[in-house]
Design an enzyme around this catalytic site. Structure first.
Site, PDB file in Angstrom:
ATOM      1  N   CYS A   1       0.809  -1.217   0.000  1.00 32.79           N
ATOM      2  CA  CYS A   1       0.000   0.000   0.000  1.00 32.79           C
ATOM      3  C   CYS A   1       0.840   1.264   0.000  1.00 32.79           C
ATOM      4  O   CYS A   1       0.330   2.349  -0.264  1.00 32.79           O
ATOM      5  CB  CYS A   1      -0.943  -0.006   1.201  1.00 32.79           C
ATOM      6  SG  CYS A   1      -2.110  -1.387   1.210  1.00 32.79           S
TER       7      CYS A   1
ATOM      8  N   HIS B   1      -2.968   7.260   2.827  1.00 36.52           N
ATOM      9  CA  HIS B   1      -3.452   6.019   2.219  1.00 36.52           C
ATOM     10  C   HIS B   1      -4.823   5.679   2.794  1.00 36.52           C
ATOM     11  O   HIS B   1      -5.063   5.799   4.000  1.00 36.52           O
ATOM     12  CB  HIS B   1      -2.440   4.905   2.518  1.00 36.52           C
ATOM     13  CG  HIS B   1      -2.966   3.535   2.289  1.00 36.52           C
ATOM     14  ND1 HIS B   1      -3.600   3.151   1.124  1.00 36.52           N
ATOM     15  CD2 HIS B   1      -2.955   2.424   3.086  1.00 36.52           C
ATOM     16  CE1 HIS B   1      -3.955   1.883   1.215  1.00 36.52           C
ATOM     17  NE2 HIS B   1      -3.573   1.425   2.391  1.00 36.52           N
TER      18      HIS B   1
ATOM     19  N   ASN C   1     -10.115   0.188   0.143  1.00 38.40           N
ATOM     20  CA  ASN C   1      -8.654   0.219   0.181  1.00 38.40           C
ATOM     21  C   ASN C   1      -8.138  -0.384  -1.121  1.00 38.40           C
ATOM     22  O   ASN C   1      -8.278  -1.578  -1.360  1.00 38.40           O
ATOM     23  CB  ASN C   1      -8.164  -0.581   1.392  1.00 38.40           C
ATOM     24  CG  ASN C   1      -6.651  -0.640   1.489  1.00 38.40           C
ATOM     25  OD1 ASN C   1      -5.923  -0.304   0.560  1.00 38.40           O
ATOM     26  ND2 ASN C   1      -6.163  -1.084   2.637  1.00 38.40           N
TER      27      ASN C   1
END
Length: 352
Positions: A122, A269, A300
Site C-alpha cells: 500500500c 493512504h 482500500n
C-alpha cells in the site's frame, strides 16, 4: 584518465497531471455481507467504508492501469513522446514474468521507454513517486509516468473478515517532470520486516504449485486446492500504524522544509478511516484542513489509493491544484513512504 560522462541533474520536479480509473461495478457492504459474517453497519463503523469498486467484465489490471495512465497523459500539457519512463506500482500483477510495466507502456503508445514494476504494498505509490522524482533529479529521465494499479479482489477470500470487507480495485496515475518551483519533497520512507507477516499471502508460489501437482487427478469437490489469498492481522497492523506513522508524518514535514501550519490538504493512504483520523489528530493538523476520505466509496485499493484519493479531491473541489498536500502511504512490508507535494491541476477527464 578517461572521463565518464554524468547526467545533467534537475533540482525541481512536480506532478504535472493526474488521471484515474474506477471499475464499473460498485459493491455495497450489504453485498459483501452475503458471504461474510458481518453487517453493513459494523463494517462502516470499523473501516469507514460504504462501497468499493471491483473489476468485472473485460476489466483487468492491465486495462485499468492503461486507462488511468492514458487519462493522466491527456490531463498533462505534454506530448506523449516526451515520457522517458513508466513505473507501475502494484502488488497484484498476475505474472512475475513478464512484469507489467512494459505491456502497459506499449498499450499507451510508449513502447521502448524504460518500464518497470515497483512492489511495496500500500506504500507503493509513495515509493514510486519518490523514485520518479529522484530519477528526474539525477538526470536519468525527464518525464516519468507513475501508475498505481491494483485488482486486490482477485486474491481475496470473500469469507475472511480481515480482508474481504476492506479491499477494492482501481488505478491512479501521475505524470512527473521538471518545473521551475519544486513540487515534491524528499521522500521519507522505511519498513519493519520483523512484523512483515502481519499482511501476507497465505501460501508461497512453490508450495501452491507442489500442492496442485500432488493433487492432480483428485476430485476437486473432495480435495479442493483452494486459492492463494491475502491475510491481515488487523490489530497488529493498527498498533504498528499508531506508533510508526505519526513519526513518519513528522519526519516528512521536517525534511520538506514546510511547517505543518502551511499544509493545506492531507491525503493519507485509504486503509481505514479510523487510522486516518487518529493520524490527523496526533499530528496536530488544523481541524478545518480537508482530508481525503475516498475509502468511503472506493475501499482500500493499496498502491492505487493515494492517486485515486487525490483525483477525487481535485474533481470534487475539496482540494485545488497548487495547494500543499501531505501524502503518506503505508501497509504490507510493513512499509511506508511520505512526501509533501504541490497538487497537480484538477483533471479535465474524471474517473466518475
Amino acid at each position: 584518465m578517461v572521463s565518464i560522462a554524468v547526467n545533467k541533474s534537475r533540482d525541481n520536479v512536480a506532478m504535472l497531471g493526474i488521471g484515474a480509473y474506477r471499475p464499473q461495478r460498485i459493491v455495497s457492504n450489504a453485498e459483501v455481507c452475503e458471504l461474510l459474517d458481518s453487517t453493513p453497519e459494523w463494517i462502516f463503523e470499523r473501516t469507514g467504508i460504504h462501497n468499493r469498486r471491483w473489476i468485472s467484465g473485460d476489466e483487468t489490471i492491465r486495462s485499468i492501469a492503461a486507462a488511468a495512465g492514458d487519462r493522466a497523459l491527456k490531463n498533462t500539457p505534454l506530448e506523449r513522446d516526451k515520457i522517458d519512463a513508466v513505473i507501475l506500482c502494484t502488488s497484484s500483477w498476475l505474472k512475475l514474468t513478464p512484469h507489467g510495466a512494459p505491456s502497459v507502456a506499449a498499450d499507451l503508445g510508449l513502447n521502448g521507454v524504460a518500464a518497470f514494476d515497483l512492489t511495496s504494498g500500500c506504500g507503493g505509490f509513495g515509493y514510486g513517486l519518490g523514485v520518479a522524482a529522484d530519477l528526474i533529479r539525477a538526470g536519468s529521465a525527464e518525464y516519468v509516468l507513475v501508475i498505481g494499479a491494483e485488482t486486490m479482489t482477485v486474491g481475496l477470500d470473500p469469507t475472511d473478515r480481515g480482508t474481504a470487507m476492506i479491499f477494492g480495485d482501481g488505478a491512479g496515475a501521475v505524470v512527473v517532470g521538471p518545473t521551475e518551483e519544486n513540487g515534491i519533497s524528499p521522500t521519507v520512507w522505511g519498513s519493519d520486516g520483523e512484523n512483515a507477516e502481519a499482511i501476507a499471502q497465505d501460501v508461497d508460489f512453490l508450495t501452491y504449485m507442489n500442492k496442485a501437482q500432488a493433487m492432480q487427478g483428485a476430485d476437486p469437490e473432495v480435495e479442493p486446492i483452494g486459492r492463494m489469498s491475502l491475510r491481515m492481522e488487523g490489530p497488529k497492523v493498527f498498533r504498528w500504524a499508531a506508533v510508526t506513522l505519526p513519526r513518519a508524518l513528522s519526519a516528512a514535514l521536517d525534511v520538506s522544509g514546510v511547517a505543518k501550519e502551511d499544509i493545506e490538504v492531507f491525503i493519507p493512504h485509504q486503509a481505514n478511516a479510523r487510522i486516518n483520523e487518529l493520524m490527523k489528530k496526533n499530528l496536530g493538523l488544523a481541524e478545518g484542513i480537508p482530508m481525503a476520505n475516498d475509502i468511503e466509496n472506493t475501499g482500500n485499493t493499496s498502491a492505487a489509493s493515494i492517486p485515486l484519493a487525490m483525483e477525487e479531491m481535485l474533481v470534487t473541489g475539496k482540494a485545488k491544484g497548487g495547494q500543499l498536500a501531505l501524502l503518506l502511504g503505508f501497509g504490507a512490508g510493513l512499509s511506508y513512504a511520505g512526501q509533501v507535494v504541490t497538487l497537480p491541476p484538477a483533471p479535465k477527464e474524471a474517473s466518475f
